[in-house]
Design a protein around this motif. Sequence first.
Motif, PDB file in Angstrom:
ATOM      1  N   UNK B  92       4.996  38.446  59.644  1.00 26.95           N
ATOM      2  CA  UNK B  92       4.616  39.573  58.791  1.00 26.95           C
ATOM      3  C   UNK B  92       3.791  39.025  57.622  1.00 26.95           C
ATOM      4  N   UNK B  99      10.551  33.071  61.729  1.00 26.92           N
ATOM      5  CA  UNK B  99      10.598  34.282  62.557  1.00 26.92           C
ATOM      6  C   UNK B  99       9.511  34.197  63.623  1.00 26.92           C
ATOM      7  N   UNK B 135       5.154  44.376  64.084  1.00 24.63           N
ATOM      8  CA  UNK B 135       4.555  45.711  64.085  1.00 24.63           C
ATOM      9  C   UNK B 135       3.640  45.956  62.885  1.00 24.63           C
ATOM     10  N   UNK B 136       3.672  45.033  61.921  1.00 26.37           N
ATOM     11  CA  UNK B 136       2.863  45.295  60.721  1.00 26.37           C
ATOM     12  C   UNK B 136       1.372  45.255  60.984  1.00 26.37           C
ATOM     13  N   UNK B 204      18.050  37.856  61.744  1.00 26.72           N
ATOM     14  CA  UNK B 204      17.290  38.522  60.698  1.00 26.72           C
ATOM     15  C   UNK B 204      18.203  39.193  59.681  1.00 26.72           C
ATOM     16  N   UNK B 205      19.418  38.669  59.617  1.00 25.01           N
ATOM     17  CA  UNK B 205      20.414  39.143  58.660  1.00 25.01           C
ATOM     18  C   UNK B 205      21.375  37.978  58.452  1.00 25.01           C
ATOM     19  N   UNK B 371      20.133  42.843  65.418  1.00 22.81           N
ATOM     20  CA  UNK B 371      19.741  44.106  64.780  1.00 22.81           C
ATOM     21  C   UNK B 371      18.242  44.365  64.952  1.00 22.81           C
ATOM     22  N   UNK B 372      17.477  43.304  65.200  1.00 21.13           N
ATOM     23  CA  UNK B 372      16.027  43.451  65.295  1.00 21.13           C
ATOM     24  C   UNK B 372      15.572  43.554  66.738  1.00 21.13           C
ATOM     25  N   UNK B 397      15.177  38.061  57.136  1.00 20.44           N
ATOM     26  CA  UNK B 397      13.841  37.695  57.592  1.00 20.44           C
ATOM     27  C   UNK B 397      12.815  38.676  57.041  1.00 20.44           C
ATOM     28  N   UNK B 398      11.557  38.479  57.379  1.00 19.22           N
ATOM     29  CA  UNK B 398      10.453  39.304  56.880  1.00 19.22           C
ATOM     30  C   UNK B 398      10.391  39.247  55.361  1.00 19.22           C
ATOM     31  N   UNK B 399      10.751  38.100  54.807  1.00 26.57           N
ATOM     32  CA  UNK B 399      10.597  37.887  53.367  1.00 26.57           C
ATOM     33  C   UNK B 399      10.420  36.397  53.136  1.00 26.57           C
TER      34      UNK B 399
END
Lengths: 428, 428
Positions: B92, B99, B135-136, B204-205, B371-372, B397-399
Amino acid sequence: MTPARIAAAVAAQRPLVQRLLDGVAEIGADPPGITRDAFGPGENQAQALVAEAARGLGLVLASDAAANLAMTWPGADRSAPRLMIGSHLDSVLHGGNFDGAAGVLAGLAAIAALRGLGLRPRQDITLLATRCEEAVWFQLGLIGSRAALGLLPVAALGLPRTGTGRSLADHIRDCGGEPEALAAGTRLIEPATVRAFLEVHIEQAPQLVEADAAIAVCTGIPGNIRHPRIRITGEDAHVGLPRRFRRDAALAGADLALALEALWREEEVAGRAMACTIGRFHTLADRHAMTVVPGGFEMSLDLRAYEAGHLAALEQRLHGIVARIAAARGVTIDLGERNAGAVGQMDPGIRAGLADAAARLGIAQHPLGSPASHDAADFAAAGIPTGMLLVRNRNGSHNPHEEMETADLMAAIAVLAVWLAEAGCEAA
Amino acid sequence: MTPARIAAAVAAQRPLVQRLLDGVAEIGADPPGITRDAFGPGENQAQALVAEAARGLGLVLASDAAANLAMTWPGADRSAPRLMIGSHLDSVLHGGNFDGAAGVLAGLAAIAALRGLGLRPRQDITLLATRCEEAVWFQLGLIGSRAALGLLPVAALGLPRTGTGRSLADHIRDCGGEPEALAAGTRLIEPATVRAFLEVHIEQAPQLVEADAAIAVCTGIPGNIRHPRIRITGEDAHVGLPRRFRRDAALAGADLALALEALWREEEVAGRAMACTIGRFHTLADRHAMTVVPGGFEMSLDLRAYEAGHLAALEQRLHGIVARIAAARGVTIDLGERNAGAVGQMDPGIRAGLADAAARLGIAQHPLGSPASHDAADFAAAGIPTGMLLVRNRNGSHNPHEEMETADLMAAIAVLAVWLAEAGCEAA
């Protein structure tokens, strides 16, 4: 001079009013709607159009340090406290044509009618076209009237304008003003020299349509507390993060918006008039994405009420709500800059005089608290006896569908002219 | 070949893993965090780095019509259904380094370890580095794996990419792919030729931190329903409009966000795992202002669950909530484009095999639903027996704060290598 004769003289000014309404509409044309940018070409051109009409009526023009335009019909006693009327010429982005400008044109038409009747003022009557009443341009409203009355914080001169990014000081200078002369507390208009201030303005809600009345004598202008940029900070996270770990800034924003709406509903039920508007309400364009739990959120807040004590109580409630949500969501909520606008008390004598004039003219009138803030609030805050007439509008304001029947505006002008004639004119 | 010997051989690959992790981090450096743009320089350079390492291991390289990179360790029987492992190389915007990329590097290290032990595969083992899982970039995720498996809607080729505005077809062509060959339903990978697909991916958590386990054998991947751009239309109005007249689109958005969160809470209490994320949530930048009641609002929605029936039920609930809010607020809510991702069932035999390998290696493992969404979900949806290993991550994740201990990644690689050795290798 009977009200009927004055009304007839006002009616004869309808072509002037229509020509000026069309003129300012043409200047501001920006589909959908009207944009007259404050301290920019839109407001400047509207001011030039009004100035030309004022010159045609023999008024004496003067521009002050904030580039407000004063158009004076000199009175027999030029040292007597004057009567002031006026409103603003800027608009919001893609707004309507009447918000502000109609009040300036109303003043021109009233003066034209009274002159046409062979009256002359006992003291100066000054029509003031203020600058930048709308808060969209510098995130601070009523700039022209605040500056005129020494109510503008000096720091405001550094605010950047929407669209140009240039400072208020630069914009004022471009328009022929002198930002250096606008130290906070310095008055361009000395309140003791003004006997009364009257403003005609379009209503900004359809309450007069509901009440089936052309105009309202305003009963009060709310004060406001504004936070232009509230910042909520949680943590950006992956879409896969389970709920218990999330610190979602946007949901905290949603909590805050709905909690304030619930507060408003509660106050309404209790009969305490107020309003709460969150105009900007958004995740951060440079970071947000469909699959990222938003860790950043921003919103604006405009909170208003008709009594200073009520407004202070609402602000306390706001702080409590913010603390509760921040704790519950694990986010920080920074209210940021705070701007306050004073409650505008309407003068009882002027209110009675305007209502009486309407009654004698046979014009349907309905007393109404202005839900919106106005330049008139600054004059009231400066201690000048102040009154307002609101004109019916089916579709609300600050949108392209704003609507005013010219007949309703002419009714307001007739009331204004009767009031001016009786309060301050004599046969020439 | 004992698990202990394989684990030792994997441990010897730690320098290779670290070098490649550092290499992709350098490629994606974009403070704060890592950006490897899909079908752009970031992903291309990461692919080149991985290809170079694969060549060093003697793997056979091939790029498909979607510009995915397949790196094959040829087996004794090249016509036997192969084993596939892999993940993606894009990230992302301002995300973390692990990731996606960690799963590709894990495959390289597992193959390197097995080769170093003198094993050879009975059938091909193909490491796949997929394109554009996030998806971004095109508001649609899993693009490389969807394309490979004939699951990409043809219309997706016209989607504009974040940052460039150019179409997916153009981007694929730039990267050496053949968008024309990607008619929906055309498979670049024939499912019958793949015996199993395995993906290693960062969790991702922080659930594995909670569970005090280095890795998880994934129990399932949620399917999702996505609305990239929900539009709410009320009416722009002046800040002075009383509450009863308002059609505030932002408050309708707040209602929707909080109603979906309440639904999630309710489902959690009932023991039905799901997730709901609203990543973009905003008034309209070209219209919103502090003193305008917002008439326009937009938001994205990602709704996910582990069973197709549950997801369908949630979508029904969504439609009910939307209808109720639209009626209550006097607004229209247009859900707009709808994208769906299939639920990814994990193969019971592979799950058991991975858990068994971890147990024999003495590696703490905790079964976890992902979860992802992941590329693996597409392989499962295509009917290929699929498994996943998730690696512990303290910060989500995504950060930019995404975090993976290399020791945890090495544990996942050891489990992967043991599984590959036992499922598909023999002494050379």
